[in-house]
Design an enzyme around this catalytic site. Structure first.
Site, PDB file in Angstrom:
ATOM      1  N   HIS A  35       0.824  -1.216   0.000  1.00  0.00           N
ATOM      2  CA  HIS A  35       0.000   0.000   0.000  1.00  0.00           C
ATOM      3  C   HIS A  35       0.860   1.269   0.000  1.00  0.00           C
ATOM      4  CE1 HIS A  35      -4.036  -1.796   0.305  1.00  0.00           C
ATOM      5  NE2 HIS A  35      -3.396  -2.788   0.913  1.00  0.00           N
ATOM      6  N   GLU A 157      -7.354  -0.896 -15.965  1.00  0.00           N
ATOM      7  CA  GLU A 157      -7.894  -1.702 -14.859  1.00  0.00           C
ATOM      8  C   GLU A 157      -8.732  -0.836 -13.927  1.00  0.00           C
ATOM      9  OE1 GLU A 157      -5.388  -4.405 -12.622  1.00  0.00           O
ATOM     10  OE2 GLU A 157      -4.130  -4.712 -14.368  1.00  0.00           O
ATOM     11  N   ASP A 169       1.917  -3.856  -9.507  1.00  0.00           N
ATOM     12  CA  ASP A 169       1.699  -5.171 -10.117  1.00  0.00           C
ATOM     13  C   ASP A 169       2.068  -5.158 -11.602  1.00  0.00           C
ATOM     14  OD1 ASP A 169       0.681  -5.504  -7.633  1.00  0.00           O
ATOM     15  OD2 ASP A 169      -1.374  -5.907  -8.229  1.00  0.00           O
ATOM     16  N   TYR A 219     -10.025  -0.849  -0.273  1.00  0.00           N
ATOM     17  CA  TYR A 219      -8.806  -0.372  -0.941  1.00  0.00           C
ATOM     18  C   TYR A 219      -8.957   1.113  -1.286  1.00  0.00           C
ATOM     19  CZ  TYR A 219      -4.785  -0.426  -4.119  1.00  0.00           C
ATOM     20  OH  TYR A 219      -3.571  -0.173  -4.736  1.00  0.00           O
TER      21      TYR A 219
HETATM   22  C1  GLA Z   1      -2.843  -4.451  -4.973  1.00  0.00           C
HETATM   23  C2  GLA Z   1      -2.667  -3.302  -5.954  1.00  0.00           C
HETATM   24  C3  GLA Z   1      -1.241  -2.749  -5.922  1.00  0.00           C
HETATM   25  C4  GLA Z   1      -0.810  -2.444  -4.499  1.00  0.00           C
HETATM   26  C5  GLA Z   1      -1.124  -3.615  -3.567  1.00  0.00           C
HETATM   27  C6  GLA Z   1      -0.857  -3.267  -2.129  1.00  0.00           C
HETATM   28  O1  GLA Z   1      -2.067  -5.561  -5.380  1.00  0.00           O
HETATM   29  O2  GLA Z   1      -2.956  -3.719  -7.268  1.00  0.00           O
HETATM   30  O3  GLA Z   1      -1.135  -1.618  -6.732  1.00  0.00           O
HETATM   31  O4  GLA Z   1      -1.402  -1.257  -4.045  1.00  0.00           O
HETATM   32  O5  GLA Z   1      -2.456  -4.042  -3.677  1.00  0.00           O
HETATM   33  O6  GLA Z   1       0.492  -3.027  -1.920  1.00  0.00           O
END
Ligand code: GLA
Length: 383
Positions: A35, A157, A169, A219
């Site tokens: 995060h 996304e 990611d 989130y």
């Molecule tokens: C998900 C999101 C990432 C990141 C993580 C937490 O995987 O896609 O961008 O924020 O959570 O670190």
């Protein structure tokens, strides 16, 4: 070549004829830095050796997409102009990409599948979007640079899922390198590779098998809470743009001016950024004890300050504290389910899996899957 590669090609030939583009998109782990990406901070992820493979060819069917998912044994087709964020299931991710990258007449065929477990916290959805985007970039000669491609996938996304995700990611899946971890500065997008040398230790993922509904809304809430913290500090005259610019001393100064929840969220992010840099040092010094301690510190921050964990993740982390063969553990990824990542003595890995999975089953009456991590190539290294 892996058998999956052959299966994909074979299926493509059976359904559509000759494939012209083939590529692989891995899942990812994150050693530490959770995060922090959407707070312009640091992350320390790497691609795994489990992946989705894709075969593509253009078709002359006037904007028709024909696509087959091997693992689900599902075939779907749609007209490019019908792409819609309200679509359910994996097609949503396909449409997010076609909508962002293609004109309405650029029809194509695709077969994909692989050994990357879905919904395990290794970001299989971004493996799908990034793999598809990279394939279309090749197929239609769209000429996006890898970094531009990554940014566009991130936006696609967000538009289709409504989750305002960070860049970790997609960046890792595209840019990662075999046997290397990636220190990514999410503010400048500068990055550095570090060899992952763990000596007598290995990384192990333990999958809770849980995916909570509230993950997406929570989130976005966390992201807003961090933005609220930044806005308050700015209103006090601090010249900051994001939590990246906030020091521990600064956040402590404003403790009494912030709602306790907002304080905890910001405090966690500031501390986690520092932990990523410490973890890099520990890796470079082969100091596994320190690395392990940082993983635990990260988890407890995520559990109590950032509050994105869940009982299953907390249980799996807590149980490792009784196991001397485990130096550190924490939840990995967005939270509310998915995997823990554990730093485990190599020769004890199987024993740790047995112990944790039987304790997990006893407590939750659920099966725990475990994956031994190896770092594979990102999309642009394996092409
Ligand atoms: C998900 C999101 C990432 C990141 C993580 C937490 O995987 O896609 O961008 O924020 O959570 O670190």
């Amino acid at each position: 070549m892996s058998t999956f590669y052959n299966t994909i090609q074979q299926k493509f030939t059976n359904l559509f004829g000759q494939a012209t583009t083939i590529l692989h998109a891995p899942g990812r782990i994150n050693i530490i830095g959770e995060h922090t990406d959407y707070n312009n901070g640091y992350v320390l992820p790497a691609p795994v050796d489990k992946k989705l493979s894709f075969a593509f060819a253009k078709n002359e069917l006037n904007g028709l997409v024909r696509i087959h998912a091997i693992n689900l044994d599902e075939y779907l087709e749609f007209q490019l102009e019908d792409a819609n964020p309200k679509t359910k299931g994996w097609l949503k991710y396909i449409m997010a990409i076609t909508d962002t990258f293609l004109e309405n007449d650029q029809g194509f065929d695709c077969v994909f599948g692989g050994d990357l477990p879905i919904g395990s916290g290794m970001s299989s959805s971004s493996a799908l979007t990034c793999g598809l985007a990279a394939g279309l970039n090749n197929l239609f000669e769209l000429n996006y640079s890898p970094i531009d491609l990554v940014k566009r996938v991130q936006d696609a996304e967000a538009k289709y899922t409504g989750v305002r995700g960070g860049i970790m990611d997609q960046f890792t899946i595209a840019m990662g390198k075999e046997n290397q971890v990636l220190l990514l500065d999410c503010q400048s997008l500068d990055y550095q590779y570090f060899p992952l040398v763990l000596g007598d230790y290995a990384l192990l993922l333990c999958n809770t098998g849980v995916q909570h509904e509230l993950a997406n809304s929570e989130y976005n809430t966390r992201r807003s809470e961090c933005e609220e913290g930044v806005a308050i500090l700015q209103s006090k005259g601090e010249t900051i743009e994001s939590l990246r610019d906030v020091s521990l001393a600064m956040i402590n100064t404003y403790r009494n001016h912030l709602d306790p929840i907002i304080f905890d969220r910001c405090y966690y992010v500031v501390k986690e950024n520092a932990r990523v840099l410490e973890a890099c040092k520990a890796l470079q010094n082969n100091d596994m004890m320190t690395l392990g301690a940082l993983l635990y510190a990260s988890h407890y921050g995520l559990q109590y300050e950032y509050q994105v964990s869940c009982p299953e993740l907390d249980f799996l982390v807590k149980q490792t504290e009784g196991l001397p063969e485990v130096l550190g553990a924490r939840m990995m990824g967005g939270g509310f389910g998915g995997c823990t990542i554990n730093l485990v003595e190599k020769k004890a890995v199987n024993r740790v899996i047995e112990t944790l999975s039987s304790q997990y089953f006893e407590h939750f009456n659920k099966k725990m899957e475990a994956y031994k991590v190896a770092i594979g190539p990102g999309i642009f290294q394996s092409q």
